[in-house]
Design a protein around this motif. Structure first.
Motif, short mmCIF file in Angstrom:
data_model
loop_
_atom_site.label_atom_id
_atom_site.label_comp_id
_atom_site.label_asym_id
_atom_site.label_seq_id
_atom_site.Cartn_x
_atom_site.Cartn_y
_atom_site.Cartn_z
N GLY A 168 1.03 -1.12 0.34
CA GLY A 168 0.05 -0.40 0.01
C GLY A 168 1.09 1.08 -0.23
O GLY A 168 0.41 2.54 -0.42
N LEU A 169 1.99 0.68 0.47
CA LEU A 169 3.41 2.29 -0.33
C LEU A 169 3.29 2.53 -0.26
O LEU A 169 4.49 3.52 -0.91
CB LEU A 169 4.18 1.86 1.91
CG LEU A 169 3.68 1.83 2.59
CD1 LEU A 169 4.87 1.32 3.98
CD2 LEU A 169 2.50 3.84 2.74
N ILE A 170 3.33 1.97 -2.04
CA ILE A 170 4.42 2.21 -3.11
C ILE A 170 3.24 3.31 -3.77
O ILE A 170 2.34 3.22 -4.07
CB ILE A 170 3.92 0.57 -4.69
CG1 ILE A 170 4.41 -0.86 -3.12
CG2 ILE A 170 4.36 1.06 -5.41
CD1 ILE A 170 4.36 -1.82 -4.59
N ALA A 171 4.28 4.37 -4.44
CA ALA A 171 4.08 5.30 -4.76
C ALA A 171 4.21 5.18 -6.72
O ALA A 171 4.49 4.74 -6.45
CB ALA A 171 4.61 6.35 -4.24
N LEU A 172 2.72 5.65 -6.76
CA LEU A 172 2.73 6.09 -8.34
C LEU A 172 3.37 7.76 -8.88
O LEU A 172 3.29 7.82 -10.34
CB LEU A 172 2.00 5.59 -9.22
CG LEU A 172 1.72 4.52 -8.91
CD1 LEU A 172 0.67 3.36 -9.32
CD2 LEU A 172 3.27 3.13 -8.94
N ALA A 173 3.15 8.90 -8.23
CA ALA A 173 3.25 9.73 -8.45
C ALA A 173 3.27 10.65 -7.48
O ALA A 173 3.77 10.38 -6.06
CB ALA A 173 1.61 10.72 -9.24
#
Length: 957
Positions: free
Chosen positions: A236-241
């Motif tokens: 859930g902590l994977i950022a995309l922007a």
């Protein structure tokens, strides 16, 4: 802690299907891919390099999807993002989710891509990505969260170190939505808006958990289908922007205007509570059949990515459960167009992929994947379909025979063995149409046969195939003569022709040729093309390529004493070296114009045409090169004023466009739809515009000697004589689309081939079996009552599956009980291409196909019979041939500069292979090809696997 993944070490694959043969069109899906590409590549948001964000619209087959996915995934070391939008289908018996492809329909579930296969590809133990994100925008996409992405804790911990996140557009029983009049689909539209405009009061970085909550709230407020999410560990902590609406980013980068996503008004009600998060298994896990060794192959560095002080929890880590929210199964807005149809009845578990005629071999895609690939231009990789240089030697038909000059009457097969409508009229636009884009237009990267043919419009080589030759004779191109060979066949010297220029008017020099070839040594930047020149010039792999080597010398095996002279020094003699230089990979590249990984988007021309525009996956247009001089080019007539290529996903669209006269010929002529294979042939007016040449491939079965009783030559001969070639030919497509009966393995068009060599009496028996001889061989091998074995066949090749069943039936007549076992076609190189795996599975018969990369026996025989070369995967010596006599003949032929003498050695190899019955040849493959009556100088080339593009002109209006 949330951090933005390193864009240089991350990759995204965006798959979308917007047009279908049998299902409703989803035009918004095409725009989804463009919108996400802009969001992911925006330097103010994430900043993925454009080559790291690969769009794959309208993939024609499961193999195309899986090959591209594998290629992209292997380059990711930080984060891998995989997105799919299109129709979703479900299996009513197993509840499995299938991703619809352009040719899929609900009556043929096997024509779609099982999400399970995608899951396995993402889990490939070779993938080094620490983070994995899967986003599905299709109906019933919530089924991907129900265990199809799960596995044992041990396997998940090996594959999903830092975290994985899966976000689905709809619940497992609900359809996704594509609202009419809106630019994007409902789910992806909200996702794109969040990425590009930001989230007010959100964190500085938009991680998967934040994006999910926001998209859920926005969709719930519009009474639209609600998404679902599963996060593994820190997924859930994977950022995309970066959050563009956050104060820190607003100051740095003001937002750009975004097109409107939704036209539906938002109800004036209080926003719904945050979305629920249901417990679930791990988003991605290894296939159950994965061997322990594969599971243990995750690099230690990847395992160390989780601090020892924070051990990976065994259970799923999901977003904190918020207060209750509207049911995820709520009814979608009836005004919108829903993505998919009703569940399909269960069918045979065989995803039907588009037939890949001219494919080099099943392991070629995987062997390319096994090399380190740094970048792929968006929408250039289409499958895995790496293709061979086909070798055409005519086809038995109405117009066969030796030509006494050009012919003008358009009849069936008129362009096979003749030049149809000879002429030298200049002008007009030559119009191609294709179901395939190039794997790359970069001369050092392509492995598609039709690209090698087409590229002669803008690239040249020292030598090339003589367009006036009936066979495959080489003639000078950039060079004034063929090579001056010295030093016992190890030194090749060329003098360049005067007046040859680049499109800017500067001269093409020996340094340009050397630099172009040197680019083959940079697989971390460009890859995908053939490696023959590397193996011949630098077999030990000591050169580091032009991007890493800082010396003035460069590749020492190539000398450039002056701008007009180039010298090649081979460590060992190779009589086919000029054949390698004639390949597209031998083209010059001007160093100052090299854009490295992006070069395939706009190659710099040394030929008669230049790139005017290129839209990957859509279109290409070439115009005249004003600096090209006819006097400097003895090969190319350059008759058309312009050359255009339209790219579509639908073979029927290609056929209809050709018949209507909107286009002149297919760029990949062997990609025929049903209209081309049957409708054109059955119509006498249309049939006269067709040719049915050989493709250069031979389809056959191999007998792995490591699997008993195939170690006994008499048991192998029993299978050979029991086979009914007529039924095999029918299963593979018949006499036209299938091919000619193959009495021996070596196909026509290669020196040493003899189509009359019939060691098993195929012609004598009319293609039928010789049951008496087969029973005699069974007695000789000590198995008079027969034996049991397994036939391995790729599940994405329906004609091959049919051939396997035909062989199974024939063998049953003499007591051989053969069980047909279909395996995952895209994984062929790691299944039938690994001898230990073949032995473990008990495959006594393997059905496949093969063709040479250039028209000599070296690239045909070497992979099939050379006992000295056994790659760890993609080993095409499936029979396990280990013959000192054959090895000696092969080495002699490769070193022999005289092609006729080399051909004698290749003929002897053919006889020895037949004598020991290592392989059972089925057919020399053929295909159906259309030519417009407006074309001039139409001729099936014996070297390029289709019409000689460089000779073509256009007449009339």
């Amino acid at each position: 802690m949330t951090i933005l993944p390193d864009p240089a070490a991350s990759q995204a694959l965006l798959i979308g299907v917007h047009d279908y043969e049998s299902l409703a069109a989803l035009p918004a899906v095409e725009r989804n891919l463009s919108g996400l590409t802009r969001a992911f590549t925006d330097p103010d948001l994430w900043g993925l390099p454009s080559a790291h964000c690969v769009a794959l619209p309208q993939p024609p087959s499961a193999q195309d999807v899986l090959d591209t996915l594998s290629s992209v995934a292997l380059r990711a070391t930080d984060t891998l993002v995989v997105y799919y939008a299109g129709h979703g289908l479900i299996d009513p018996y197993s509840d499995e989710l299938y991703l619809a492809l352009p040719g899929s329909d609900q009556e043929r579930l096997y024509s779609a891509l099982p999400f399970e296969w995608v899951r396995r590809a993402i889990l490939d133990p070779r993938i080094g990505a620490r983070h994995k994100v899967v986003i599905l925008d299709c109906c019933y996409s919530g089924r991907a969260l129900l265990g199809g992405m799960s596995g044992t804790t041990q396997v998940a911990d090996h594959a999903l170190i830092d975290g994985t996140s899966l976000m689905a557009a709809a619940a497992r029983t609900r359809k996704a939505l594509s609202p009419p009049g809106e630019e994007f689909t409902a789910f992806t539209g909200e996702l794109i808006t969040a990425l590009t405009e930001g989230i007010v009061d959100g964190p500085p970085l938009l991680d998967m958990q934040t994006l999910y909550r926001h998209v859920y709230t926005a969709l719930a407020a519009k009474a639209r289908p609600l998404p679902q999410q599963r996060n593994r560990n820190t997924g859930g902590l994977i950022a995309l922007a970066r959050n563009r609406a956050h104060p820190t980013h607003r100051r740095q980068a003001p937002p750009q205007p975004s097109p409107p996503v939704s036209t539906s008004p938002t109800p004036r009600t209080a926003p719904p509570p945050a979305p629920p998060v249901a417990p679930a298994p791990a988003p991605v896990a290894a296939p159950d059949s994965a061997p322990d060794a594969a599971r243990d192959s995750v690099p230690d560095a990847a395992r160390r990515s989780v601090p020892e002080s924070a051990p990976v929890p065994e259970a799923e880590v999901t977003s904190p459960a918020p207060t209750p929210a509207p049911s995820p199964d709520r009814t979608p807005d009836p005004r919108g167009e829903e993505h998919t149809q009703t569940p399909s009845p269960r069918q045979h578990p065989t995803p039907e992929a588009a037939r890949t005629n001219g494919q080099r071999h099943s392991g070629s895609s995987a062997s390319v994947r096994n090399r380190t690939i740094a970048v792929v231009s968006a929408a250039l990789l289409v499958g895995g379909v790496s293709a061979t240089l086909a070798l055409l030697n005519g086809s038995h038909g109405e117009s066969d025979g030796k030509s006494k000059g050009g012919v003008t009457e358009a009849t069936y097969n008129a362009a096979v063995g003749h030049v149809l409508n000879p002429g030298d009229t200049r002008g007009g636009t030559l119009k191609f149409i294709s179901t395939l884009d190039a794997d790359s237009w970069d001369p050092q990267r392509s492995y598609y046969g039709f690209v090698w043919n087409f590229a002669r419009y803008y690239t040249r080589q020292l030598v090339t195939f003589d367009p006036k030759s009936k066979g495959t004779e080489l003639t000078p191109d950039l060079a004034t003569t063929k090579a001056r060979i010295s030093n016992h066949g190890r030194t090749y010297t060329y003098t360049l022709r005067k007046g040859v220029t680049w499109e800017d008017g500067s001269p093409v020099t020996s340094e340009d040729i050397k630099y172009g070839i040197e680019r083959l040594w940079a697989p971390d930047v460009i890859s995908g093309g053939p490696a023959h020149l590397q193996q011949a010039l630098d077999p030990d792999g000591t050169y580091r390529g032009p991007y890493k080597d800082t010396s003035a010398t460069g590749l020492k095996a190539i000398g450039t004493p002056n701008p007009q002279t180039i010298v090649f020094k081979l460590p060992q003699a190779n009589g086919d070296f000029e054949q390698m230089l004639a390949m597209m990979a031998g083209s010059p590249v001007k160093k100052g114009r090299d854009t490295k990984a992006k070069y395939g988007l706009r190659p710099f021309s040394s030929g008669p045409y230049t790139f005017r525009s290129y839209r990957p996956g859509k279109s290409l247009e070439l115009v005249r090169n004003p600096h090209w001089k006819r006097s400097s080019d003895p090969i190319r007539q350059a008759l058309p004023e312009k050359i255009s290529v339209a790219i579509t996903n639908n073979p029927n669209t290609v056929d209809a466009g050709l018949i209507a006269g909107d286009y002149h010929l297919a760029l990949a002529p062997n990609k025929r739809g049903p209209l081309g294979r049957t409708g054109m042939l059955s119509d006498s007016d249309r049939k006269k515009n067709l040719d049915a040449p050989r493709s250069g491939l031979v389809r056959y079965a191999g007998f792995p000697q490591a699997v008993k009783p195939m170690d006994n030559v008499h048991c192998r001969l029993a299978v050979v004589h029991a086979a009914d070639r007529r039924n095999l030919q029918t299963a593979l497509g018949g006499t036209v689309a299938g091919g000619d009966l193959a009495p021996n393995l070596l196909p026509p068009g290669i020196k040493g081939a003899d189509p009359t060599f019939d060691p098993y009496g195929v012609f004598k028996n009319g293609g039928g079996p010789n049951v008496t001889k087969a029973r005699e061989e069974l007695k000789a091998c000590g198995r008079p009552d027969g034996f049991s074995t397994r036939i391995a066949v790729r599940n994405d090749r329906p004609p091959e599956v049919g051939a396997a069943e035909a062989l199974q039936s024939a063998l049953a007549r003499i007591g051989i009980k053969a069980k047909v076992e279909q395996f995952d076609g895209p994984r062929a190189s790691t299944i039938v291409g690994v001898p230990s795996e073949v032995r473990k599975r008990g495959y006594g018969i393997v059905i496949t196909s093969w063709g040479a990369d250039f028209p000599t026996g070296q690239t045909f025989w070497r992979p099939l019979v050379d006992s000295r070369s056994h790659p760890p995967s993609g080993d095409y010596n499936v029979a396990g041939v280990d013959s000192p006599a054959i090895d000696k003949l092969l080495a002699k032929a490769i070193a022999e500069p005289d092609p006729n003498k080399a051909g004698d050695a290749y003929a002897q190899i053919n006889h020895k292979v037949a004598e020991d019955a290592y392989y059972l040849p089925f057919v020399y493959e053929k295909y159906v090809s259309w030519r417009s009556p407006r074309l001039t100088n139409v001729h099936v080339s014996a070297a390029y696997g289709g019409y000689d593009f460089a000779r073509l002109g256009v007449s009339g209006t």
